[in-house]
Each structure stands twice: as structure tokens, then as C-alpha cells.
Design an enzyme around this catalytic site. Structure first.
Site, PDB file in Angstrom:
ATOM      1  N   PRO A 189       0.829  -1.220   0.000  1.00 50.12           N
ATOM      2  CA  PRO A 189       0.000   0.000   0.000  1.00 50.12           C
ATOM      3  C   PRO A 189       0.863   1.270   0.000  1.00 50.12           C
ATOM      4  O   PRO A 189       1.833   1.370   0.747  1.00 50.12           O
ATOM      5  CB  PRO A 189      -0.802  -0.118   1.293  1.00 50.12           C
ATOM      6  CG  PRO A 189      -0.792  -1.566   1.629  1.00 50.12           C
ATOM      7  CD  PRO A 189       0.526  -2.090   1.124  1.00 50.12           C
ATOM      8  N   GLU A 190       0.494   2.221  -0.852  1.00 49.06           N
ATOM      9  CA  GLU A 190       1.166   3.515  -0.921  1.00 49.06           C
ATOM     10  C   GLU A 190       0.157   4.584  -0.488  1.00 49.06           C
ATOM     11  O   GLU A 190      -0.922   4.259   0.000  1.00 49.06           O
ATOM     12  CB  GLU A 190       1.681   3.761  -2.350  1.00 49.06           C
ATOM     13  CG  GLU A 190       2.568   2.618  -2.864  1.00 49.06           C
ATOM     14  CD  GLU A 190       3.051   2.817  -4.294  1.00 49.06           C
ATOM     15  OE1 GLU A 190       3.197   3.974  -4.722  1.00 49.06           O
ATOM     16  OE2 GLU A 190       3.275   1.812  -4.987  1.00 49.06           O
ATOM     17  N   ARG A 210       1.857 -11.804   5.498  1.00 41.70           N
ATOM     18  CA  ARG A 210       3.319 -11.901   5.596  1.00 41.70           C
ATOM     19  C   ARG A 210       3.861 -11.467   6.965  1.00 41.70           C
ATOM     20  O   ARG A 210       5.057 -11.619   7.221  1.00 41.70           O
ATOM     21  CB  ARG A 210       3.977 -11.037   4.502  1.00 41.70           C
ATOM     22  CG  ARG A 210       3.680 -11.478   3.082  1.00 41.70           C
ATOM     23  CD  ARG A 210       4.494 -12.697   2.660  1.00 41.70           C
ATOM     24  NE  ARG A 210       5.927 -12.431   2.679  1.00 41.70           N
ATOM     25  CZ  ARG A 210       6.615 -11.880   1.682  1.00 41.70           C
ATOM     26  NH1 ARG A 210       5.995 -11.508   0.579  1.00 41.70           N
ATOM     27  NH2 ARG A 210       7.914 -11.695   1.785  1.00 41.70           N
TER      28      ARG A 210
END
Ligand SMILES: [Zn+2]
Length: 288
Positions: free
Chosen positions: A2-3, A115
Site C-alpha cells: 500500500p502507498e 506476511r
């Protein structure tokens, strides 16, 4: 990963639904996912949310009484709000669910992170500005302080760095990651391997406009989904439908029709148009 546009999309959704709500219960299934710094995660309990903010790719919740929660989604983090009395399918807790916050209206905030690189950190609000990550962050690209001069100053600190690598440095511009860096460089017509110190003012002006344009479009389209990203409602982002180069290797450039090329810059996959974004001229004095 995500940015800025993805985190901003989540921020807007949570701001509309979380302010005024209190956390009444919390569960964590992975100890590193939710930690306290100076306070304990349990110190969140019973405090109404007073605001939801974003700095770069970091999401923040301020709670009444001077406690804040920072959320770093990192690689695969998802922050989902399971609304109360929803007719839609509710958020399922899965093997990737690391943290669940129960809210006083019966809704739940669920942090999934396949993750396990994502982090939720509870700390005193007064210490947020000194957070190591936030303290060294560059200007907010959609904020009023981000003008051509601010970008010029930030790039001047890294004259030998390739422009793609500079855009990924959160100290240069906050919130830009691999997708929007490639898109901004295409908008600006700049080759990703150009060195910051070699940019003329016209190049910096174009880059500034490119950054603002692609991030604004990203926010307008609810962000980008490659694999894991979904917003707080569980919906995918739509930006990649209109992306110019990212993920379009071999497809025609939307400006000139030349096939988009993928290469590696600073260890990151990088997409560009070899016609619109001319390679820098080789200088013998500059190492390759
Ligand atoms: Zn082109």
C-alpha cells in the site's frame, strides 16, 4: 504494498465510521503485530476515537486522553471494518488475522497480515511526532507545503541518486512507492535512471506535477490492487485500470504507442516508455 492513495482511501473510510467509537476489546494472535511503546495496547480500551489521520503510508488513530495507534500496513496488511448491522457479507477472520479490535457499537476493526511485516503500535499521542519513521519523512505530496521548491530542495540532497530511487525514499517525498513512482516519471517524461543532480528546473516542475497528478488519480480511484490490497470495506482499488506503465510491460504506451519496457532500478522492477522517457546520456566520469 500500500502507498499513499491506498492508505488515504482507508483513512477516509475509517474517519467516517470510527470517530466517536470506543475500543472495548482487543485480541492479538501474533505478538509483533500489536505492541505498546510507553503504554500498553490495553490502554486503548474505553477511549473514543477522536481522529483518523495519515502521514505518508502510515495511518494514525488518535484516541481520547492522549493515546494513539499507528498502523503500518507494509507488504500485505489489510485493515477491514466489519460494520454493525451490515447486510453485506461480514469480515471473516482468517488464518491471516493478527489483531481484532471490538468497538462499542458492535463493529470490529480487523487487521489481516499474511506476511506479518505489518505493525500496529500504541503510544502516547505526544510521542507520535518523534516516531523514528515519521520524524524523517519528507513533505506530504498532496499537502500545501509540497511545491516545486520543496521538491527541488529534497532532490538536491541526493544529487547522485537515480530519480526512481529518490522517489522511493520516504525522506524525499512521503507516501510514494513503486507503482506511483513509475507513473509519476512517465507523466513527467523522465527516464527512471536519470540522476537527481542532472535534472533541470523544467524536469523538476514536470516531476512535481506528475507526482501530484498520479497520487490524486490514485486516491480518486480508491488506490491500486496488485494482489493483497483492499480498502476498509474489502473492495479492490481501480487505479491499475488506468495506469500508464505500471504492470503494462510490452503493451503500447498510452501517449506514443511504443511498447512499455520493464527494467530494474535500485533493485526494484521499473516500468517506462523508452520513447517518452529518454535515457540519460552516458558520461565517462559517472560510474554505471
Ligand atoms: Zn511513450
Amino acid at each position: 504494498m500500500p502507498e499513499l492513495p491506498e492508505v488515504e482511501t482507508i483513512r477516509r473510510q475509517l474517519d467516517a465510521l470510527l470517530v466517536g467509537r470506543s475500543v472495548v476489546g482487543l485480541r492479538s494472535t501474533w505478538s509483533k503485530s500489536l505492541t505498546g511503546r510507553g503504554v500498553e495496547p490495553m490502554d486503548m480500551l474505553g477511549r473514543p476515537v477522536t481522529g483518523v489521520w495519515r502521514r505518508g503510508k502510515v495511518l494514525g488513530l488518535d484516541l481520547d486522553g492522549g493515546v494513539s495507534l499507528l498502523v503500518h500496513l507494509r507488504m500485505t496488511g489489510q485493515l477491514l471494518l466489519d460494520p454493525v448491522d451490515s447486510d453485506e457479507a461480514s469480515v471473516e477472520e482468517t488464518s491471516a488475522t493478527r489483531v481484532v479490535l471490538d468497538l462499542d457499537d458492535g463493529s470490529r476493526l480487523v487487521f489481516n497480515d499474511h506476511r506479518k511485516f505489518g505493525r500496529m503500535v500504541v503510544l502516547p499521542t505526544a510521542e507520535v511526532v518523534a516516531d523514528p519513521l515519521l520524524a524523517r519523512m519528507g513533505p506530504e505530496p498532496l499537502g500545501p507545503a509540497f511545491d516545486v521548491e520543496a521538491l527541488t530542495v529534497a532532490l538536491r540532497r541526493h544529487p547522485g541518486l537515480r530519480i526512481k530511487a529518490a522517489l522511493l525514499d520516504q525522506g524525499v517525498v512521503a507516501g510514494v512507492g513503486n507503482i506511483y513512482a513509475d507513473e509519476a516519471l512517465w507523466q513527467a517524461g523522465l527516464h527512471p535512471e536519470r540522476r537527481c543532480g542532472a535534472l533541470q528546473r523544467t524536469g523538476v516542475v514536470a516531476l512535481h506535477a506528475g507526482i501530484v497528478t498520479v497520487l490524486s488519480e490514485g486516491v480518486a480511484r480508491g488506490g491500486s490492487t496488485m494482489r493483497d490490497y483492499v480498502d476498509a470495506r474489502g473492495d479492490r482499488g481501480g487505479y491499475l485500470d488506468v495506469a500508464a506503465v505500471y504492470g503494462r510491460t510490452g503493451q503500447p504506451c498510452r501517449r506514443c504507442g511504443t511498447a512499455v519496457v520493464k527494467t530494474t532500478v535500485g533493485g526494484r522492477g521499473t516500468h517506462f516508455c523508452p520513447s517518452c522517457q529518454r535515457a540519460p546520456r552516458k558520461r565517462r566520469s559517472t560510474p554505471a
